[in-house]
Design an enzyme around this catalytic site. Sequence first.
Site, PDB file in Angstrom:
ATOM      1  N   ILE A  86       0.768  -1.155   0.000  1.00 53.22           N
ATOM      2  CA  ILE A  86       0.063   0.111   0.012  1.00 53.22           C
ATOM      3  C   ILE A  86       1.049   1.266  -0.205  1.00 53.22           C
ATOM      4  O   ILE A  86       0.925   2.270  -0.760  1.00 53.22           O
ATOM      5  CB  ILE A  86      -0.932  -0.027   1.243  1.00 53.22           C
ATOM      6  CG1 ILE A  86      -1.899  -1.374   1.393  1.00 53.22           C
ATOM      7  CG2 ILE A  86      -1.830   1.318   1.117  1.00 53.22           C
ATOM      8  CD1 ILE A  86      -2.902  -1.176   2.645  1.00 53.22           C
ATOM      9  N   ASP A 206       1.166  14.847  15.693  1.00 56.97           N
ATOM     10  CA  ASP A 206       1.761  14.628  14.351  1.00 56.97           C
ATOM     11  C   ASP A 206       0.371  14.760  13.281  1.00 56.97           C
ATOM     12  O   ASP A 206       0.382  13.972  12.372  1.00 56.97           O
ATOM     13  CB  ASP A 206       2.489  13.593  13.930  1.00 56.97           C
ATOM     14  CG  ASP A 206       3.387  13.527  12.833  1.00 56.97           C
ATOM     15  OD1 ASP A 206       3.302  14.490  12.177  1.00 56.97           O
ATOM     16  OD2 ASP A 206       4.050  12.634  12.397  1.00 56.97           O
TER      17      ASP A 206
HETATM   18  N1  LIG Z   1      -4.867   1.561   7.746  1.00 54.56           N
HETATM   19  C1  LIG Z   1      -4.717   1.772   6.469  1.00 54.56           C
HETATM   20  N2  LIG Z   1      -5.248   1.457   5.619  1.00 54.56           N
HETATM   21  C2  LIG Z   1      -4.990   1.817   4.407  1.00 54.56           C
HETATM   22  N3  LIG Z   1      -3.950   2.552   3.889  1.00 54.56           N
HETATM   23  C3  LIG Z   1      -3.036   2.578   4.823  1.00 54.56           C
HETATM   24  C4  LIG Z   1      -3.456   2.498   6.329  1.00 54.56           C
HETATM   25  N4  LIG Z   1      -2.368   2.833   7.262  1.00 54.56           N
HETATM   26  C5  LIG Z   1      -1.559   3.283   6.314  1.00 54.56           C
HETATM   27  N5  LIG Z   1      -1.870   3.240   4.958  1.00 54.56           N
HETATM   28  C6  LIG Z   1      -1.123   3.782   3.799  1.00 54.56           C
HETATM   29  O1  LIG Z   1       0.283   3.609   4.072  1.00 54.56           O
HETATM   30  C7  LIG Z   1       1.004   4.645   3.800  1.00 54.56           C
HETATM   31  C8  LIG Z   1       2.212   4.680   4.966  1.00 54.56           C
HETATM   32  O2  LIG Z   1       1.600   4.843   5.959  1.00 54.56           O
HETATM   33  P1  LIG Z   1       2.403   5.246   7.174  1.00 54.56           P
HETATM   34  O3  LIG Z   1       1.646   5.470   8.516  1.00 54.56           O
HETATM   35  O4  LIG Z   1       3.462   4.019   7.518  1.00 54.56           O
HETATM   36  O5  LIG Z   1       3.218   6.342   6.852  1.00 54.56           O
HETATM   37  P2  LIG Z   1       3.017   8.115   6.902  1.00 54.56           P
HETATM   38  O6  LIG Z   1       1.825   8.426   7.880  1.00 54.56           O
HETATM   39  O7  LIG Z   1       2.546   8.243   5.509  1.00 54.56           O
HETATM   40  O8  LIG Z   1       4.234   8.486   7.353  1.00 54.56           O
HETATM   41  P3  LIG Z   1       5.091   8.818   8.527  1.00 54.56           P
HETATM   42  O9  LIG Z   1       4.859   7.350   9.386  1.00 54.56           O
HETATM   43  O10 LIG Z   1       6.624   9.003   8.100  1.00 54.56           O
HETATM   44  O11 LIG Z   1       4.350   9.863   9.262  1.00 54.56           O
HETATM   45  C9  LIG Z   1       0.232   5.700   4.020  1.00 54.56           C
HETATM   46  O12 LIG Z   1       0.564   6.986   3.193  1.00 54.56           O
HETATM   47  C10 LIG Z   1      -1.420   5.201   3.588  1.00 54.56           C
HETATM   48  O13 LIG Z   1      -1.423   5.395   2.109  1.00 54.56           O
END
Ligand SMILES: Nc1ncnc2c1ncn2[C@@H]1O[C@H](COP(=O)(O)OP(=O)(O)OP(=O)(O)O)[C@@H](O)[C@H]1O
Length: 683
Positions: A86, A206
């Site tokens: 994803i 954040d």
């Molecule tokens: N529960 C979820 N359902 C669908 N997609 C998700 C979910 N959680 C995360 N993602 C996808 O995965 C990507 C990465 O998520 P993650 O939380 O690891 O990083 P981030 O929030 O983009 O960055 P950071 O952790 O550096 O703040 C997100 O941009 C989102 O598109």
Amino acid sequence: MPSRPFSPTQNPNPAFKTRVLFLSIIISASVIFLIALLLFLVYLYYFLLNRAKTIPFDANPPLKLQKFTYKELKSATNVFNGANFIGKGGSGTVFRGILRDGKSVAVKKLDVELLQAEREFQNELEILGELRSPFVVTLLGYCVEKNMRFLVYEYMPNKSLQESLFGEGPHVSILNWDHRFDIILDIARALAFLHLECDPPVLHGDIKPSNVLLGLDYRAKVSDFGLSRVKTEGEFGVGLFSQELGQSQELSRNLEADFASSSSKINRVDCNGRTTNSNSRNYSVNMYDPKCCNQKGKKLFTVDIGGEDWNRFVPYDDEYSSIEHSKELSLNALSPPNEDPGANAKQWGKDWWWRQDGSGELCSKDYVTEWIGSQICPPRNPHWDEENRNSPLKSDLSMSSRYESPQYAELGLESSSKNIKSKKIKDVKNCNKKHMKMQEWWKKEHLEETKRKDNKLRKIEAKLKKRGFKIPHFDLGRKFRIHKNNAFVGKKQSEFDPNVEFSFRKGSKKKKKTSSAASEKWSGDLFSRELSSTTSMRGTVCYVAPEYGGCGHLLEKADIYSFGVLILVVISGRRPLHILSSPMTLEKANLISWCRNLAQTGNVLELVDEKLKGGYNKDQAVMCINVALMCLQKMPELRPDIGDIVKIFKGEMDLPSLPFEFSPSPSSKLFSRSKRRAKADVQ
Ligand SMILES: Nc1ncnc2c1ncn2[C@@H]1O[C@H](COP(=O)(O)OP(=O)(O)OP(=O)(O)O)[C@@H](O)[C@H]1O
């Protein structure tokens, strides 16, 4: 009798034999013991190393969470197949999975080598694991096996708000106005849940588009509690600067002296709202007296210009007023003639990048923000200066121009414009030098981490490539690399190549000949993207509240600030920092500054995303922007509470009048009043 010579065939003394045997047994036993001890110590080391990471959760996992086995997650994600990839965040990679019961989940595989990932894992379990709200993404479970860490969330089909706003490709549909308004309202509700309904309150720390996930119906849920914290008992909702009553009173006295010397007047307002000194001339600022008011009081600023008062009743949530900030607000708003406008110009010129503490100590945030500030250093751009000269109140990126405006001239401020001009020339000279220094600092500080992340990303990329997948572009924006800004640094405006567009990540690159809205949007994207995902400090650059980022203490009002930035991003469809090579659009580079300027000229709707033009609710848009402006106030105490924000959005409460500096009327009033007075003087 002569002694017999020793013969080798003769049997040695049996006592000697026993001694040798005994010695060899002792030696070999000690060797075995030492080896065993060494092995034991090595084992103990690794055991403790692993235990330190796993024990807090194994011993006391949140009750609502399911513990998954690695095998289960492997089969749910088809062995973390690229087809289920994803996205990638700062601390791990997210895969889509389907559990045995058919439920869709998002499985985050944490990058265990990163300290940030470990912290995120702990926080998500300890904080998010306990939360259940329709506006907060649900953490379903976790997996801890050996050194591996996984978090299992409910699956959000429309991914993150970041991707919906800035993603590319046919799968990304444009968010319409209703979606955007609902998203803003949902985030406000999520914060209201965290700040007001949770006991103790939870501070997110954040808030940004990539941490807002969208469901099938585009309803938003807040995610990523990696930087959040639970408010401890006895903590007040007080800003860092307003904690010391004694200090405040001292500052209050200084401020009084400042104003007295500038033929201004300070009126004290007691807790009943009585003004203890009403003698006014040109300026008068009413200060809140911290001694006599209890919590949840009201702070009253009375701005008296030319005999007319503008009263500002501001919700106030702490016993002690922040005199330091009051000073800042008052001085910025009124700018008495004898104040150093250069200093003011600098503060306003940097706008929200301003250095918040007076300690003189630089923290990492200062370097980064300073560096970023240097990227939009106004003196480098003659067009920008020109624009400011024509429209003095248009920009706070260059506050100096404010002092060149007729209204300030009439107030006796024009003399200081010379100082500002000479300061500008100095700034241009220093700018490149400073820029290089900061680059070096950043490189040194982050080279190791960048290298490691680089290698990992390359491996993932190669793996996915093998399987015929390509990592979406936004995922490559994790790294914060500094490249020489060829488009700006060390070049005069005349030397700019109009076909070169600037990217902080890749340096400059040749732009396609056609300059469309899309290409304009593209320029600067990478930098903004990287900024919005750079959480190596506390909070995310551009979204982090000034009092919190880098060295501060996370409180509710820091979330409110980030929420303010997010509102503007959602409404404008722009990133908070949007560097463009075109000089005419530099005005819009810093979204917050641009919004403040538009507020001053009474033209906030210019901010609304061009893609929505004609298809949005004007009243709602103005309301959202005004709420954002209130949230973006530099004094944390002046930012509204989330409860009030939700009420405003739901139409249950009127929007309080905008702060002085964002309101277009005072400046025009100021202008016309002073002009009238000047005319009268002439007559
Ligand atoms: N529960 C979820 N359902 C669908 N997609 C998700 C979910 N959680 C995360 N993602 C996808 O995965 C990507 C990465 O998520 P993650 O939380 O690891 O990083 P981030 O929030 O983009 O960055 P950071 O952790 O550096 O703040 C997100 O941009 C989102 O598109």
